[in-house]
Design a protein around this motif. Structure first.
Motif, short mmCIF file in Angstrom:
data_model
loop_
_atom_site.label_atom_id
_atom_site.label_comp_id
_atom_site.label_asym_id
_atom_site.label_seq_id
_atom_site.Cartn_x
_atom_site.Cartn_y
_atom_site.Cartn_z
N GLY A 1 35.61 -44.46 -21.96
CA GLY A 1 36.01 -43.30 -21.02
C GLY A 1 35.88 -41.99 -21.57
O GLY A 1 35.79 -41.96 -22.74
N CYS A 2 35.48 -41.01 -20.62
CA CYS A 2 35.51 -39.67 -21.09
C CYS A 2 36.51 -38.83 -21.42
O CYS A 2 37.57 -39.01 -20.73
CB CYS A 2 34.50 -38.88 -20.16
N ILE A 3 36.46 -37.71 -22.09
CA ILE A 3 37.45 -36.79 -22.36
C ILE A 3 37.11 -35.58 -22.01
O ILE A 3 35.81 -35.14 -22.43
CB ILE A 3 38.07 -36.92 -23.63
N GLU A 4 37.45 -34.60 -21.27
CA GLU A 4 37.26 -33.25 -21.17
C GLU A 4 38.22 -32.15 -21.44
O GLU A 4 39.43 -32.36 -20.89
CB GLU A 4 36.74 -33.03 -19.62
N ILE A 5 38.11 -31.36 -22.25
CA ILE A 5 38.89 -30.13 -22.43
C ILE A 5 38.49 -29.11 -21.85
O ILE A 5 37.34 -28.54 -22.08
CB ILE A 5 39.06 -30.04 -24.32
N MET A 6 39.05 -28.29 -21.04
CA MET A 6 38.88 -27.19 -20.40
C MET A 6 39.02 -25.97 -21.08
O MET A 6 39.69 -25.96 -22.08
CB MET A 6 39.65 -27.26 -18.78
N ASP A 7 38.71 -24.72 -20.26
CA ASP A 7 39.04 -23.36 -21.04
C ASP A 7 40.45 -23.08 -21.41
O ASP A 7 41.41 -23.61 -21.12
CB ASP A 7 38.44 -22.40 -20.13
N GLU A 8 40.28 -22.33 -22.45
CA GLU A 8 41.51 -21.66 -23.06
C GLU A 8 42.76 -22.87 -23.28
O GLU A 8 43.97 -22.81 -23.46
CB GLU A 8 42.24 -20.84 -22.25
#
Length: 151
Positions: free
Chosen positions: A89-96
């Motif tokens: 599975g993927c991991i996404e870390i958004m802004d700030e």
């Protein structure tokens, strides 16, 4: 695997978290690595193209990004015939975002913009924008037989 070992050795020779991120961006290691990112990573996780970092992110030391599980190894040995695939599975870390030291980010997790993960936390589900998550949610989630039935 050999490439991951070389990358890990190289990471440990770069003293600055910001410079480490710059080097990883130049090498195109992750699915995405935005601007103004500081990564204290000292080891390269598996399935790098399943991890996306957006902009203005700080990741402190000893954070684990788990893009897969290994339960399929146990289940396949138990069944002796059936081949259960690895769960990736993927991991996404958004802004700030800020991710504190010794945290673990599990597969299929998206950390929303302006979220803060405190040190030592285990993130097992999506984090909404602007929220602060802490602690480890260690509790029973299912039984072995239920897992086997689902797989």
């Amino acid at each position: 695997m050999f490439k991951r070992v070389l990358y890990t050795l190289r990471l440990n020779m770069i003293p600055s978290a910001h410079k480490r991120a710059q080097w990883m961006r130049e090498k195109d290691i992750f699915k995405m690595l935005g601007e103004n990112v500081s990564l204290q990573l000292r080891k390269i996780p598996l399935y790098l193209k399943c991890i996306a970092f957006h902009n203005n992110i700080v990741v402190k030391s000893n954070v684990s990004f788990l893009t897969h599980d290994a339960i399929h190894l146990v289940l396949n040995r138990y069944l002796k015939q059936q081949k259960i695939p690895e769960n990736i599975g993927c991991i996404e870390i958004m802004d700030e975002c800020f991710i504190g030291a010794n945290s673990t980010i599990m597969p299929n997790v998206r950390i929303g913009p302006r979220a803060n993960i405190t040190a030592g936390s285990m993130v097992t589900k999506n984090v909404p924008p602007g929220e602060i998550f802490l602690w480890v949610p260690a509790k029973r989630i299912e039984y072995f037989d239920d897992l086997l039935e689902k797989k």
